[in-house]
Design an enzyme around this catalytic site. Structure first.
Site, PDB file in Angstrom:
ATOM      1  N   ILE A 182       0.839  -1.199   0.000  1.00 51.07           N
ATOM      2  CA  ILE A 182       0.000   0.000   0.000  1.00 51.07           C
ATOM      3  C   ILE A 182       0.878   1.254   0.000  1.00 51.07           C
ATOM      4  O   ILE A 182       0.624   2.206  -0.753  1.00 51.07           O
ATOM      5  CB  ILE A 182      -0.942  -0.033   1.226  1.00 51.07           C
ATOM      6  CG1 ILE A 182      -1.997  -1.146   1.051  1.00 51.07           C
ATOM      7  CG2 ILE A 182      -1.613   1.329   1.447  1.00 51.07           C
ATOM      8  CD1 ILE A 182      -2.855  -1.419   2.278  1.00 51.07           C
TER       9      ILE A 182
ATOM     10  N   ASN B 104       1.964   4.890   7.612  1.00 52.41           N
ATOM     11  CA  ASN B 104       1.327   3.719   7.008  1.00 52.41           C
ATOM     12  C   ASN B 104       1.946   2.393   7.456  1.00 52.41           C
ATOM     13  O   ASN B 104       1.295   1.349   7.335  1.00 52.41           O
ATOM     14  CB  ASN B 104       1.425   3.889   5.481  1.00 52.41           C
ATOM     15  CG  ASN B 104       1.167   2.612   4.723  1.00 52.41           C
ATOM     16  OD1 ASN B 104       0.017   2.202   4.566  1.00 52.41           O
ATOM     17  ND2 ASN B 104       2.218   1.940   4.268  1.00 52.41           N
TER      18      ASN B 104
ATOM     19  N   SER C  23      -7.592   0.655   9.380  1.00 53.93           N
ATOM     20  CA  SER C  23      -8.039  -0.581   8.723  1.00 53.93           C
ATOM     21  C   SER C  23      -9.528  -0.751   8.985  1.00 53.93           C
ATOM     22  O   SER C  23     -10.052  -0.248   9.987  1.00 53.93           O
ATOM     23  CB  SER C  23      -7.299  -1.780   9.315  1.00 53.93           C
ATOM     24  OG  SER C  23      -7.878  -2.993   8.865  1.00 53.93           O
TER      25      SER C  23
ATOM     26  N   TYR D 165      -4.124  -6.578  16.535  1.00 50.67           N
ATOM     27  CA  TYR D 165      -4.217  -5.769  15.305  1.00 50.67           C
ATOM     28  C   TYR D 165      -5.484  -4.905  15.342  1.00 50.67           C
ATOM     29  O   TYR D 165      -5.434  -3.693  15.108  1.00 50.67           O
ATOM     30  CB  TYR D 165      -4.236  -6.702  14.083  1.00 50.67           C
ATOM     31  CG  TYR D 165      -4.246  -5.970  12.750  1.00 50.67           C
ATOM     32  CD1 TYR D 165      -3.065  -5.515  12.180  1.00 50.67           C
ATOM     33  CD2 TYR D 165      -5.437  -5.738  12.056  1.00 50.67           C
ATOM     34  CE1 TYR D 165      -3.066  -4.848  10.963  1.00 50.67           C
ATOM     35  CE2 TYR D 165      -5.442  -5.078  10.838  1.00 50.67           C
ATOM     36  CZ  TYR D 165      -4.249  -4.639  10.301  1.00 50.67           C
ATOM     37  OH  TYR D 165      -4.258  -3.970   9.083  1.00 50.67           O
TER      38      TYR D 165
ATOM     39  N   LYS E 163      -5.587  -0.752  15.472  1.00 48.72           N
ATOM     40  CA  LYS E 163      -6.154   0.065  14.401  1.00 48.72           C
ATOM     41  C   LYS E 163      -7.301   0.930  14.920  1.00 48.72           C
ATOM     42  O   LYS E 163      -7.495   2.062  14.449  1.00 48.72           O
ATOM     43  CB  LYS E 163      -6.603  -0.829  13.243  1.00 48.72           C
ATOM     44  CG  LYS E 163      -5.432  -1.525  12.528  1.00 48.72           C
ATOM     45  CD  LYS E 163      -4.456  -0.531  11.915  1.00 48.72           C
ATOM     46  CE  LYS E 163      -3.393  -1.199  11.055  1.00 48.72           C
ATOM     47  NZ  LYS E 163      -2.503  -0.240  10.402  1.00 48.72           N
TER      48      LYS E 163
ATOM     49  N   THR F 202      -1.756  -7.440  -0.821  1.00 49.72           N
ATOM     50  CA  THR F 202      -0.331  -7.078  -0.734  1.00 49.72           C
ATOM     51  C   THR F 202       0.445  -8.235  -0.091  1.00 49.72           C
ATOM     52  O   THR F 202      -0.144  -9.233   0.320  1.00 49.72           O
ATOM     53  CB  THR F 202      -0.138  -5.831   0.155  1.00 49.72           C
ATOM     54  OG1 THR F 202      -0.562  -6.171   1.479  1.00 49.72           O
ATOM     55  CG2 THR F 202      -0.937  -4.654  -0.349  1.00 49.72           C
TER      56      THR F 202
HETATM   57  P1  NAD Z   1       3.208  -4.843   3.681  1.00 52.09           P
HETATM   58  O1  NAD Z   1       3.624  -5.854   4.694  1.00 52.09           O
HETATM   59  O2  NAD Z   1       3.128  -5.239   2.242  1.00 52.09           O
HETATM   60  O3  NAD Z   1       4.169  -3.545   3.775  1.00 52.09           O
HETATM   61  C1  NAD Z   1       4.448  -2.962   5.022  1.00 52.09           C
HETATM   62  C2  NAD Z   1       5.753  -2.173   4.933  1.00 52.09           C
HETATM   63  O4  NAD Z   1       5.990  -1.599   6.233  1.00 52.09           O
HETATM   64  C3  NAD Z   1       6.979  -3.041   4.605  1.00 52.09           C
HETATM   65  O5  NAD Z   1       7.748  -2.423   3.597  1.00 52.09           O
HETATM   66  C4  NAD Z   1       7.741  -3.116   5.924  1.00 52.09           C
HETATM   67  O6  NAD Z   1       9.160  -3.223   5.757  1.00 52.09           O
HETATM   68  C5  NAD Z   1       7.365  -1.786   6.574  1.00 52.09           C
HETATM   69  N1  NAD Z   1       7.486  -1.829   8.041  1.00 52.09           N
HETATM   70  C6  NAD Z   1       7.033  -2.790   8.892  1.00 52.09           C
HETATM   71  N2  NAD Z   1       7.366  -2.489  10.144  1.00 52.09           N
HETATM   72  C7  NAD Z   1       8.044  -1.310  10.109  1.00 52.09           C
HETATM   73  C8  NAD Z   1       8.644  -0.482  11.091  1.00 52.09           C
HETATM   74  N3  NAD Z   1       8.647  -0.822  12.386  1.00 52.09           N
HETATM   75  N4  NAD Z   1       9.233   0.667  10.698  1.00 52.09           N
HETATM   76  C9  NAD Z   1       9.273   1.014   9.394  1.00 52.09           C
HETATM   77  N5  NAD Z   1       8.724   0.274   8.417  1.00 52.09           N
HETATM   78  C10 NAD Z   1       8.122  -0.871   8.766  1.00 52.09           C
HETATM   79  O7  NAD Z   1       1.817  -4.293   4.230  1.00 52.09           O
HETATM   80  P2  NAD Z   1       0.589  -3.550   3.473  1.00 52.09           P
HETATM   81  O8  NAD Z   1      -0.438  -4.557   3.189  1.00 52.09           O
HETATM   82  O9  NAD Z   1       1.098  -2.664   2.400  1.00 52.09           O
HETATM   83  O10 NAD Z   1       0.045  -2.686   4.696  1.00 52.09           O
HETATM   84  C11 NAD Z   1       0.363  -1.317   4.877  1.00 52.09           C
HETATM   85  C12 NAD Z   1      -0.552  -0.759   5.957  1.00 52.09           C
HETATM   86  O11 NAD Z   1      -1.909  -0.961   5.577  1.00 52.09           O
HETATM   87  C13 NAD Z   1      -0.399  -1.434   7.319  1.00 52.09           C
HETATM   88  O12 NAD Z   1      -0.552  -0.469   8.340  1.00 52.09           O
HETATM   89  C14 NAD Z   1      -1.549  -2.418   7.349  1.00 52.09           C
HETATM   90  O13 NAD Z   1      -1.961  -2.743   8.660  1.00 52.09           O
HETATM   91  C15 NAD Z   1      -2.610  -1.607   6.626  1.00 52.09           C
HETATM   92  N6  NAD Z   1      -3.696  -2.401   6.050  1.00 52.09           N
HETATM   93  C16 NAD Z   1      -3.436  -3.426   5.175  1.00 52.09           C
HETATM   94  C17 NAD Z   1      -4.496  -4.148   4.660  1.00 52.09           C
HETATM   95  C18 NAD Z   1      -4.282  -5.283   3.699  1.00 52.09           C
HETATM   96  O14 NAD Z   1      -5.246  -6.035   3.476  1.00 52.09           O
HETATM   97  N7  NAD Z   1      -3.124  -5.445   3.094  1.00 52.09           N
HETATM   98  C19 NAD Z   1      -5.812  -3.833   5.030  1.00 52.09           C
HETATM   99  C20 NAD Z   1      -6.028  -2.790   5.913  1.00 52.09           C
HETATM  100  C21 NAD Z   1      -4.955  -2.068   6.422  1.00 52.09           C
END
Ligand code: NAD
Length: 258
Positions: free
Chosen positions: A23, A96, A148, A163, A167, A198
């Protein structure tokens, strides 16, 4: 100024935590396509660098990679200094970075609990606080936090109480900062995505097999794509959303309606 012009982010300077992939990558790309220079802030430095190069090439904007762990205040402060050094100001902060842990509540260790809360909630606070200080001094800015749909519903069948709680905390933190900083011209909003395809889901041996179940539960019968969050990111980042603060935007294909 017409609405399309107001949506442009030319001359804006932004950073996106967790911007190396998923994202955050798609949000970085969108902000850059709309005209902003963007810092990708991530723990994973090598992916952040590759992503920054790709997006710079694609958009012609200045995209830098900054290594930081959002749970560490010293890292966050150093990251803010690096972004200011590169860009001179910070107009947009996208908090994010986040993780999910799927452990039944009765088996969850304090360590597991703290890991999720530290990244998803404390990390957002530390990042928003540091960016907010800069924005207050500058006279304004826009902070966007990734919450989320799990802030609003309890996902099933996977157990993920830390989680969900983290959120929900992000949304109430967002509203609190929006009220505190309203007259300082710092807007704070959140987005609440539904299931998005993702690495967080696709690389998880526990979550990947559940995709079919979630799609059956969802009115649209599919996962969202990360690029389907780009328009809201551009809207919230720029002047088109001047009256929008303290709001949470659900983008979940009507998942939370049922
Ligand atoms: P992802 O795992 O593909 O990417 C997350 C990124 O965050 C990675 O590049 C990771 O290295 C980085 N990261 C993790 N911990 C970190 C830290 N302590 N400091 C700095 N960077 C850090 O995840 P995504 O699916 O792209 O999710 C991004 C956001 O969206 C998250 O907050 C997740 O909870 C939220 N989200 C995701 C979904 C989904 O279905 N994918 C749905 C709702 C919300």
């Amino acid at each position: 100024m017409g609405i399309i012009e107001k949506l442009r982010l030319d001359n804006k300077k932004a950073f996106v935590t967790g911007g190396a992939r998923g994202i955050g990558y798609n949000i970085t790309l969108a902000l850059a396509e709309a005209g902003a220079d963007v810092a990708i802030v991530d723990m994973d430095e090598s992916t952040a660098k590759t992503s920054a190069e790709e997006i710079a090439k694609q958009t012609g904007k200045k995209i830098i990679a900054v290594k930081a762990d959002v749970t560490k205040k010293a890292d966050v402060d150093a990251m803010i200094d690096s972004v200011l050094k590169a860009f001179g100001r910070i107009d947009v902060a996208f908090c994010n970075a986040g993780i999910a842990l799927n452990v039944p509540a009765e088996e969850m260790t304090l360590e597991d609990w703290n890991k999720v809360i530290n990244i998803n909630l404390t990390g957002v606070f530390l990042t928003a606080q540091a960016a907010g200080k800069v924005m207050i001094k500058q006279g304004g800015g826009s902070i966007i936090n990734t919450a989320s749909m799990s802030a609003h519903i309890v996902n099933v069948p996977q157990p993920q109480c830390s989680y969900n709680a983290s959120k929900a905390g992000v949304i109430q933190l967002t509203k609190s900062l929006a009220v505190e900083w309203a007259l300082k011209n710092v807007r704070v909003n959140s987005i609440s995505p539904g299931y998005i395809g993702t690495d967080l889901i696709m690389n998880s041996p526990l979550l990947k097999p559940l995709i079919e179940k979630w799609c059956a539960q969802s009115p649209l019968h599919r996962l969202g794509k990360p690029e389907e969050l780009q328009a809201i990111a551009v809207y919230l980042a720029g002047d088109a959303s001047a009256f929008t603060t303290g709001s949470d935007f659900g983008i979940d294909g009507a998942f939370t309606c049922i």
